[in-house]
Design a protein around this motif. Structure first.
Motif, PDB file in Angstrom:
ATOM      1  N   ILE A 245       0.815  -1.211   0.000  1.00  0.00           N
ATOM      2  CA  ILE A 245       0.000   0.000   0.000  1.00  0.00           C
ATOM      3  C   ILE A 245       0.847   1.259   0.000  1.00  0.00           C
ATOM      4  N   PRO A 246       1.856   1.446   0.769  1.00  0.00           N
ATOM      5  CA  PRO A 246       2.585   2.723   0.807  1.00  0.00           C
ATOM      6  C   PRO A 246       3.132   3.127  -0.553  1.00  0.00           C
ATOM      7  N   GLU A 247       3.664   2.145  -1.298  1.00  0.00           N
ATOM      8  CA  GLU A 247       4.251   2.516  -2.601  1.00  0.00           C
ATOM      9  C   GLU A 247       3.171   3.043  -3.566  1.00  0.00           C
ATOM     10  N   ASN A 248       2.010   2.418  -3.735  1.00  0.00           N
ATOM     11  CA  ASN A 248       0.943   2.892  -4.627  1.00  0.00           C
ATOM     12  C   ASN A 248       0.329   4.198  -4.112  1.00  0.00           C
ATOM     13  N   ALA A 249       0.160   4.323  -2.845  1.00  0.00           N
ATOM     14  CA  ALA A 249      -0.470   5.507  -2.271  1.00  0.00           C
ATOM     15  C   ALA A 249       0.357   6.754  -2.497  1.00  0.00           C
ATOM     16  N   LYS A 250       1.637   6.630  -2.620  1.00  0.00           N
ATOM     17  CA  LYS A 250       2.492   7.802  -2.849  1.00  0.00           C
ATOM     18  C   LYS A 250       2.153   8.475  -4.183  1.00  0.00           C
ATOM     19  N   ALA A 251       2.098   7.704  -5.232  1.00  0.00           N
ATOM     20  CA  ALA A 251       1.787   8.277  -6.562  1.00  0.00           C
ATOM     21  C   ALA A 251       0.340   8.778  -6.615  1.00  0.00           C
ATOM     22  N   LEU A 252      -0.566   8.006  -6.044  1.00  0.00           N
ATOM     23  CA  LEU A 252      -1.962   8.419  -6.084  1.00  0.00           C
ATOM     24  C   LEU A 252      -2.199   9.679  -5.270  1.00  0.00           C
ATOM     25  N   SER A 253      -1.547   9.778  -4.145  1.00  0.00           N
ATOM     26  CA  SER A 253      -1.695  10.973  -3.308  1.00  0.00           C
ATOM     27  C   SER A 253      -1.199  12.208  -4.045  1.00  0.00           C
ATOM     28  N   HIS A 254      -0.097  12.040  -4.788  1.00  0.00           N
ATOM     29  CA  HIS A 254       0.420  13.191  -5.553  1.00  0.00           C
ATOM     30  C   HIS A 254      -0.569  13.601  -6.643  1.00  0.00           C
ATOM     31  N   ARG A 255      -1.169  12.617  -7.288  1.00  0.00           N
ATOM     32  CA  ARG A 255      -2.162  12.947  -8.337  1.00  0.00           C
ATOM     33  C   ARG A 255      -3.357  13.684  -7.736  1.00  0.00           C
ATOM     34  N   ILE A 256      -3.819  13.219  -6.589  1.00  0.00           N
ATOM     35  CA  ILE A 256      -4.960  13.882  -5.955  1.00  0.00           C
ATOM     36  C   ILE A 256      -4.608  15.314  -5.592  1.00  0.00           C
ATOM     37  N   GLU A 257      -3.374  15.492  -5.105  1.00  0.00           N
ATOM     38  CA  GLU A 257      -2.948  16.850  -4.715  1.00  0.00           C
ATOM     39  C   GLU A 257      -2.870  17.779  -5.931  1.00  0.00           C
ATOM     40  N   VAL A 258      -2.369  17.276  -7.050  1.00  0.00           N
ATOM     41  CA  VAL A 258      -2.259  18.103  -8.265  1.00  0.00           C
ATOM     42  C   VAL A 258      -3.656  18.436  -8.791  1.00  0.00           C
ATOM     43  N   LEU A 259      -4.506  17.437  -8.859  1.00  0.00           N
ATOM     44  CA  LEU A 259      -5.850  17.671  -9.366  1.00  0.00           C
ATOM     45  C   LEU A 259      -6.674  18.571  -8.460  1.00  0.00           C
ATOM     46  N   GLY A 260      -6.296  18.639  -7.197  1.00  0.00           N
ATOM     47  CA  GLY A 260      -7.044  19.464  -6.259  1.00  0.00           C
ATOM     48  C   GLY A 260      -6.520  20.862  -6.097  1.00  0.00           C
ATOM     49  N   ARG A 261      -5.497  21.222  -6.890  1.00  0.00           N
ATOM     50  CA  ARG A 261      -4.960  22.566  -6.770  1.00  0.00           C
ATOM     51  C   ARG A 261      -5.996  23.612  -7.194  1.00  0.00           C
ATOM     52  N   GLU A 262      -5.848  24.803  -6.612  1.00  0.00           N
ATOM     53  CA  GLU A 262      -6.845  25.854  -6.834  1.00  0.00           C
ATOM     54  C   GLU A 262      -6.844  26.364  -8.268  1.00  0.00           C
ATOM     55  N   MET A 263      -5.653  26.465  -8.890  1.00  0.00           N
ATOM     56  CA  MET A 263      -5.548  27.044 -10.246  1.00  0.00           C
ATOM     57  C   MET A 263      -5.494  25.974 -11.314  1.00  0.00           C
ATOM     58  N   PHE A 264      -5.770  24.717 -10.961  1.00  0.00           N
ATOM     59  CA  PHE A 264      -5.652  23.653 -11.959  1.00  0.00           C
ATOM     60  C   PHE A 264      -6.621  23.862 -13.129  1.00  0.00           C
ATOM     61  N   ILE A 265      -7.898  24.138 -12.809  1.00  0.00           N
ATOM     62  CA  ILE A 265      -8.905  24.289 -13.881  1.00  0.00           C
ATOM     63  C   ILE A 265      -8.603  25.504 -14.746  1.00  0.00           C
ATOM     64  N   ASN A 266      -8.207  26.637 -14.091  1.00  0.00           N
ATOM     65  CA  ASN A 266      -7.904  27.839 -14.876  1.00  0.00           C
ATOM     66  C   ASN A 266      -6.728  27.601 -15.799  1.00  0.00           C
ATOM     67  N   ASP A 267      -5.684  26.940 -15.293  1.00  0.00           N
ATOM     68  CA  ASP A 267      -4.496  26.705 -16.130  1.00  0.00           C
ATOM     69  C   ASP A 267      -4.837  25.830 -17.328  1.00  0.00           C
TER      70      ASP A 267
END
Length: 1535
Positions: A1145-1167
């Motif tokens: 679990i820790p190895e897969n969760a690292k990449a997925l957590s980063h994706r969630i963080e990027v997709l959840g950024r405030e300026m993601f949709i505007n960019d």
């Protein structure tokens, strides 16, 4: 209408009553036409319904007047008064002595549109009137000009007509007047050519106000300004004028601004007369052009300065100043709106639709500069005009006397702002001016008396100052113009003079002397007939006399030139006695001058003096007033005019007081002082050097000229100039009083023709020989009246004698040297004789042809009878032979029949016996069979009864056995299921215990990490909260109001890059284990429920667990299911497998957590939206290289990949927000660049592709179980994208395309003419001013360019094929409907040739669409049906079936409307339209009336609703073009 009636027949006893009677019998035959006076139309026509007949010494003629029901009217009177009714029959019994009172006869039809009225055979008033009316009201080609001998009659069309261009000028240059249509350029060309012979020329333009005199003068001057270069510029694009010619033309705007005004009859009426002399260079020089000019003006209407009637204006210059002066100058001159000035607001017509004061003011300034007046002097002129406006606002009030107001004395307030402005602008002393206005100074010998003026007299004094100043200014402008126009002119040069003179005027009070009410409407109206109207009418009397003398002088000179014998001088009514009454030694002007020289003379004394001197039996042209002593009447040539004497003496004096002149001349304004100085005008009072001021004034009073004497002198000078020149006359006619385009009021036109002398000229012309033809013309026209032996004779005079001598009396014609001269009506007589001769010859030929045909038919009949007899005899013989053969055959047949009947009878009897025997045997056998069948049935019933009892016992045994087996099986299944559920419960317990231990361990480690890093704590709290929400309530969704708001409300702050990897791994493990824990709890609860349910009912299965949000819940459930199925494994083995699963679990969760963080950024949709939509660089084709799919669809595929990533991560809320942001970005881009076809096609193509991608995701998700939440969110996303494509993009693109294609539709399908053999030279469409205009022939090419451009753009950006077809078909449907609606509005447009052209255009467009695989025929079917209707015959009701047989889409109302725009041009030379029969129209109208409630006429341009079909897209291209700049983290999301 038949040809004109014949002229008088040959007379055996000239001059007797028999001749008159024979003439009437020949003239008034059935079918001929005569004229009747009419109060409404002037003259109307009636047709003779029966030949004239003689009864008891009277001539009886019956007429039917055109236009309504029949009503016989019997009239016996030498004087006929026409009765007006729709259709009348009139029988007239006239004594032979009164034959002259019969209705005038109509000319032959070929003279209905004659160019020169002098060519009319019957030259009488109704013939002239009808010829002018026919030419003016011609539907296809109206003519406003008509020659009347040497004069030109010009009708004002009150519309813009295209007959004054440079090309028209070139056509008349160097061409004789007779070779061209009547035109004002023809008169100008004739003047110019006559001037080249060394004779000075003059053109007299006359007519009433609004008849077009000023405009006619302009056209003459324009032509003469360029006449020299016209012949040289035939092949050049433009005609060049010299500076002198430009200066001549520039004088018109100046004189119009300062001398023209709006009246009730004319918006630009000249209120003065002018005579312009155009001097030309030596005629022997290479170029005869204008070298200079001189302008003389007459009788400026000064009373208009101080008063204007309702709906009239003051002179144009005042309104131009108020409307167009710059703000700074307005402030300097204290100008305001025109309503604020007393001299401008009385008529309440300051704004006129046909006048642009701002534009005219600029033209006036340019013209002033052209004639050499600098800008500074121009504003000095405008300053004087402004001062006069302020003078009109000066208030004269009663003076205060003993505390009350006394109107006998006047005063002006010292604080009067208008007075201050007036005196300041003109630089005069205010006190002196007020003194002169309110006081009167009288000098008797050496004594001077000062008396106060009443308020009314003070106002008169103020207004007289206004008139005096403006007159001085106008005269100064004329002098400046003349000084500039002198140019290169020298004494002795030939000139052409153009006289623009006012027409005969009369006021309402004098109209009682006119004959009819409509005749009264012809004259220009004034409040009273005052001194100005008297002078105008005096000038018209002089001009009319000169015109009459000139016309008859030319006529009689031609008689002398042709050597006519036995003719007498034409006698006419001369108006010299009326002129003597006005200008004689003891005339009105002389008496007026005498009274004007005596101080304080009243107008009543002037009337008394005239009554004593002129009111006597010998003076027939002066009428004394019956009542009162303030009016007198003069019998003018046109009408009797009553004049009001009030103001005659004051206006005749034409001066202000000497004291006022001294005040004005003392002005400090140098420019004003210059124009008001006494040496500036020849008409000003002379200055005397005497030091005795009193003697000077007295001497001046005795010697100074009056306005009447000056006008008489200038008029006499003008007449001498005209007499010294060769005159040309233009009579301007105003056809209607309402100024309606091409409107015609008969009585008004007749009154004007009478007033300008045309009708009087015609009446006197009839006394001579008005009709004239050359010998060649007459012989060529009437040679059929003599024997054919003389047709080829070369002596045309002898031929003419042979034609004329037997037919008419010698008093009716004269032979000249080259021409034959006839009395009025003789040409019509010869036309009738020629027609009768032609009819006789035709009848003679027809008689012989019929005789030959009948003789041939008779011979053929004899041969046919002989042949018929032979064939009849043979036929009878053959019939007899056939009868004999038939009788023999009948006998043989009868014998054979009897033999056959005997044989048949024997056979019948044998068969009957056999049949009887067989029936007996069959009955016996049937009885035996019935008995046997009954016995068998009884046996079967007994056997069946035993079988039923045995079967029921066996079924009971089987049923009991099956029921027992089912119970045993059910018991075994329940036991087995109980064991399995127990094992599942144990497995879940072990997994739950292991997960709880692991959670406790990780929570202790997490507590230590929280104390070290505050940011990690915030992130863990955010993720724990997110886990709990997902676990407890599943998927939820809420929309935020905007893209930025959604980011701020629904997302926690992003993880910082400084967080340690260990913290992230622990957090991921914590999330995974909590998800497993929840799943196990749910499994445990489910097992418990299923156990209880199974125990209670024994037949129900446990409910399936809903899909959780954890990404590991599916793996845990699969693991638990596999462990449960093993049946033999222990709890320890289950715990080991869970432990093994959670170690990764820790190895897969690292990449997925980063994706969630990027997709959840405030300026993601505007960019993302800015890079892919808002600021994206649209790919363009380079040369002929096509674009690839990935170059066009990269935005939609990148967005699809991001949609899929968020869907896989379970971020449905963020996914919906992301989709909403994308839709908003598309909408903003469409709003900004909606007019760019390429950008809109790019957006439509990507929106369509994105819709397919969303549909593909929806299809993939539908295959997964327990996925209702995701399916709902995808359905909403698909609906948003579908709405974006359909409403925001496709509708906008179609609206812009339709807006562009509508103007191209009608020119392409209706006006393009590609078929040369069916080309229509002049389309029946007319411009605003009535002239024909040809259509451009490039409409189809422009439509093709547009359609190709739209189609190529759609294909370039790979728009879905279904959308491509929908767009192209919508455009084509718009083209068809627009063209059809336009066709319904074009009157007389659709003809067979036009229909063929339209059908060809439609087929061309269909071929274009067929070439790209589209069916265009249905969209254009309605146009093809309309063209087919136009090509069908429509002359009778039987043709209606053919019309409706080709109609499928057109309704009845549309068919009826199409017939109103159809016309059938005749192939005949006269080009008369073939009308659609009334019977046919009635049938069509009945069809339209029957369907009136349901049928519509025009077709609405509504969009056709059609669902969009887009295929699903499953394969996504992750290509990112170099032009798109995305952060690396965003790009990694696509991997």
């Amino acid at each position: 209408m038949s040809a004109g009636p014949p002229a008088p027949p040959p007379s055996q006893t000239p001059g007797g009553s028999n001749e008159q009677l024979a003439k009437a019998l020949q003239d008034y035959k059935k079918g001929y036409y005569g004229y009747f006076e009419d109060k409404t139309d002037g003259w109307i026509m009636g047709v003779v319904t029966a030949d004239a007949s003689i009864s008891e010494g009277s001539l009886s003629v019956s007429f039917r007047i055109e236009g309504g029901e029949v009503g016989p009217i019997h009239i016996v009177s030498p004087s006929l008064i026409p009765l007006r009714s729709p259709l009348q029959t009139r029988e007239i019994d006239v004594p032979v002595s009164a034959l002259e009172t019969l209705p005038p006869l109509k000319n032959p039809d070929n003279m209905d549109y004659v160019d020169d009225l002098s060519q009319l055979s019957y030259l009488h008033e109704p013939a002239v009137f009808s010829a002018i009316k026919n030419r003016f009201l011609h539907k296809m080609d109206p003519k406003i000009y008509t020659y009347s001998g040497m004069a030109l009659i010009a009708m004002n069309p009150f519309a813009k007509v295209d007959i004054y261009s440079e090309d028209i000028m070139k056509e008349y240059a160097g061409v004789s007047r007779e070779a061209m249509q009547p035109h004002i350029y023809g008169i100008a060309e004739e003047c110019y050519r006559a001037m080249l012979t060394g004779k000075d020329q003059s053109v007299i333009v006359s007519g009433e106000s609004g008849a077009g005199k000023t405009q006619s003068t302009k056209y003459i001057m324009q032509y003469l300004a360029v006449v020299d270069s016209l012949s040289k510029a035939r092949s050049e694009a433009k005609i060049l004028k010299s500076e002198t010619e430009d200066a001549v033309l520039a004088s018109n705007p100046i004189l119009e601004s300062f001398g023209n005004a709006k009246t009730t009859r004319n918006d630009n009426s000249s209120r003065f007369g002018k005579f312009v002399e155009l001097f030309f260079s030596d005629r022997d020089s290479h170029s005869v052009r204008i070298t200079g000019a001189k302008i003389r003006t007459y009788l400026l209407e000064r009373s208009r300065l101080i008063f204007q009637p309702e709906s009239e204006r003051n002179y144009h210059i005042f309104y131009q100043l108020c409307a167009a002066a710059p703000a700074a100058e307005k402030k300097r001159l204290s100008l305001d709106r025109w309503e604020s000035f007393h001299y401008l607001n009385q008529g309440r017509a300051g704004v006129v639709k046909t006048i642009n004061d701002i534009h005219d003011f600029k033209d006036t300034q340019d013209a002033l500069s052209t004639v050499g007046i600098p800008v500074e002097s121009q504003w000095d002129i405008f300053k004087i005009c402004a001062a006069l406006l302020h003078l009109g606002n000066v208030k004269v009030k009663p003076a205060e006397k003993d505390g009350s107001l006394d109107k006998s004395e006047s005063s002006i307030a010292n604080d009067d702002s208008a007075l201050d402005t007036f005196t300041t602008l003109l630089g005069i002393k205010k006190a002196d001016f007020v003194q002169c206005v309110t006081k009167k100074q009288t000098t008797i010998r050496n004594d001077t008396m000062v008396t106060s003026l009443s308020v009314d007299l003070a106002n008169v004094t103020r207004d007289s100052v206004t008139k005096a100043i403006y007159t001085k200014l106008f005269d100064w402008l004329v002098r400046i113009i003349n000084r500039d126009l002198k140019r290169e002119s020298v004494h002795g040069q030939n000139f052409i003079g153009v006289l623009d003179i006012y027409g005969f005027v009369v006021v309402n009070a004098s109209l009682n002397n006119l004959n009819t009410h409509n005749e009264k409407r012809r004259f220009e109206h004034f409040a009273v007939n005052s001194f100005e109207q008297f002078c105008i009418n005096y000038a018209n009397e002089k001009l009319q006399q000169e015109f009459t003398k000139h016309v008859f002088r030319l006529e009689q000179e031609e008689y002398i030139r042709e050597g006519l014998e036995n003719w007498t001088m034409i006698q006419f009514s001369d108006n010299q006695p009326c002129i003597d009454l006005i200008e004689g030694k003891v005339g009105i002007l002389s008496i007026l001058d005498d009274k004007s020289k005596v101080q304080n003379t009243k107008d009543e004394e002037f009337i008394d003096s005239m009554n004593k001197t002129l009111a006597n039996p010998t003076q027939k042209y002066y009428i004394k007033a019956k009542f009162g002593n303030d009016t007198f009447t003069v019998k003018h040539y046109a009408v009797n005019v009553t004049y009001t004497a009030a103001g005659f003496i004051d206006k005749n004096k034409d001066s202000v007081s000497d004291e006022m002149k001294d005040v004005l001349r003392a002005s400090t304004n140098s420019f004003f002082k210059e124009i008001f100085s006494p040496d500036q005008s020849a008409t000003e009072e002379p200055a005397y050097a005497s030091s005795d001021k009193t003697r000077m004034r007295r001497s001046t009073l005795k010697s100074k000229s009056t306005l009447g004497s000056m006008f008489k002198s200038s008029l006499e000078e003008l007449m001498e100039t005209i007499r010294a020149t060769e005159g040309h006359y233009i009579r301007c006619i105003k056809p209607n009083m309402a100024k309606t385009a091409f409107g015609f009021e008969g009585p008004a036109v007749l009154a004007q023709l009478k007033a300008c002398g045309v009708l009087e000229t015609i009446k006197i012309s009839n006394e001579g020989f008005p009709s004239k033809l050359t010998y060649e013309e007459f012989a060529e026209g009437y040679y059929t009246l003599i024997n054919s032996d003389f047709w080829e004779s070369k002596d045309k005079r002898d031929v003419c004698k042979r034609i004329i001598s037997p037919l008419i009396d010698s008093s009716k014609y004269r032979f000249g040297k080259t021409k034959i001269f006839f009395k009025s009506g003789q040409i019509a007589f010869f036309d009738a004789r020629r027609r009768e001769r032609v009819i006789f010859l035709m009848n003679y030929g027809q008689k012989n042809i019929r005789r030959f045909l009948q003789r041939t038919k008779y011979k053929e009949t004899l041969v046919a009878i002989s042949d018929m007899q032979m064939h009849a005899q043979r036929y009878i013989a053959e019939k007899k032979l056939a009868k004999l053969r038939h009788e023999a055959a009948l006998r043989k047949a009868e014998e054979e029949r009897k033999r056959l009947l005997a044989e048949q009878e024997a056979a019948r009897k044998h068969e009957s016996i056999v049949l009887l025997q067989s029936c007996v045997r069959r009955r016996n056998a049937f009885s035996v069979r019935q008995k046997l069948k009954q016995e068998a049935k009884n046996a079967e019933k007994n056997a069946e009864r035993f079988k039923e009892k045995a079967s029921s016992l066996e079924n009971k045994v089987v049923s009991l056995a099956a029921e027992s087996a089912a119970k045993q099986t059910e018991i075994q299944d329940l036991a087995t299921r109980n064991v399995a559920l127990s094992k599942d419960l144990d497995t879940a317990k072990y997994a739950l215990v292991a997960a709880q231990e692991r959670i406790q361990m990780l929570e202790s480690e997490l507590e230590s990490v929280k104390r070290d890093t505050h940011d990690l704590h915030a992130s863990s709290g955010y993720l724990n909260g997110r886990m709990s929400v997902s676990t407890e309530s599943g998927v939820s969704m809420a929309k935020s109001p905007s893209r930025a708001g959604r980011h701020g409300l629904s997302r926690a702050p992003s993880l910082k890059r400084s967080n340690s990897i260990v913290s992230k791994e622990h957090q991921s493990e914590l999330k995974a284990l909590r998800a497993e824990n929840d799943a196990l709890k749910m499994m445990l609860d489910g097992n418990r429920v299923s156990t209880v349910t199974a125990g209670s009912s024994g037949m129900k299965r446990a409910p399936t667990m809903t899909r959780g949000k954890s990404i590991y819940s599916g793996d845990i459930m699969e693991l638990a299911e596999r462990e449960r199925q093993k049946n033999g494994n222990s709890a320890s083995s289950t715990q080991e497998m869970i432990q093994q699963r959670t170690t990764s679990i820790p190895e897969n969760a690292k990449a997925l957590s980063h994706r969630i963080e990027v997709l959840g950024r405030e300026m993601f949709i505007n960019d993302i939206c800015d890079a892919l939509i808002t600021k994206v660089q649209i790919p363009m084709r380079i040369g002929n290289d096509p674009l690839y799919k990935r170059d066009v669809h990269f935005p939609s595929h990148i967005l699809g990949c991001l949609f899929a990533v968020e869907m896989d991560l379970g971020m449905v809320i963020e996914l919906y927000d992301f989709c909403e942001g994308v839709v908003e970005a598309f909408q903003e881009k469409a709003k900004v660049d909606g007019n760019s076809r390429a950008i809109m096609c790019f957006l439509i193509s990507n929106a369509c592709e994105l819709l397919g991608i969303v549909s593909g995701l929806q299809e993939s998700e539908s295959k997964k179980p327990n996925n209702r939440a995701n399916m709902n969110i995808l359905s909403k996303i698909r609906a948003s994208v579908y709405g974006l494509l359909d409403i925001d993009l496709l509708s906008v693109f179609l609206a812009n395309a339709i807006k562009e294609v509508i103007p191209l539709s009608a020119p392409a399908l209706l006006e393009t003419q590609d078929l040369a053999e069916f080309y229509i030279a002049a389309a029946p469409k007319t411009t605003w001013f009535g002239a024909a205009e040809e259509f451009a022939n490039d409409g189809l090419a422009k439509l093709n360019m547009f359609l190709v451009d739209v189609g190529v753009t759609l294909r370039t950006y790979m728009v879905e094929n279904s959308l491509y077809q929908f767009i192209m078909m919508e455009i084509l449907r718009t083209v068809g409907m627009t063209s059809f609606n336009d066709l319904l509005q074009r009157k007389n447009f659709l003809c067979p040739n036009r229909a063929i052209q339209i059908e060809n255009n439609v087929n061309t467009v269909i071929s274009w669409y067929t070439a790209v695989g589209l069916d265009a025929a249905p969209s254009l079917t309605i146009l093809k049906e309309a063209s087919k209707i136009a090509m069908l015959q429509k002359t009778s009701a039987s043709d209606i079936q053919a019309v409706y047989s080709v109609v499928n889409q057109l309704n009845a109302n549309q068919v009826q409307q199409l017939l109103t725009v159809c016309y059938n041009p005749s192939p005949a030379p006269d080009n008369v339209d073939i009308p659609i029969s009334l019977e046919f129209r009635e049938v069509v109208r009945s069809h339209a009336t029957a369907s009136k409630t349901t049928d519509i006429l025009a077709i609405g341009l509504t969009k056709q609703d059609q669902p969009l079909t887009v295929g699903n897209v499953h394969i996504l291209d992750k290509y990112v073009p170099p032009s798109v700049i995305l952060p690396e983290e965003y790009v990694q999301l696509l991997q």
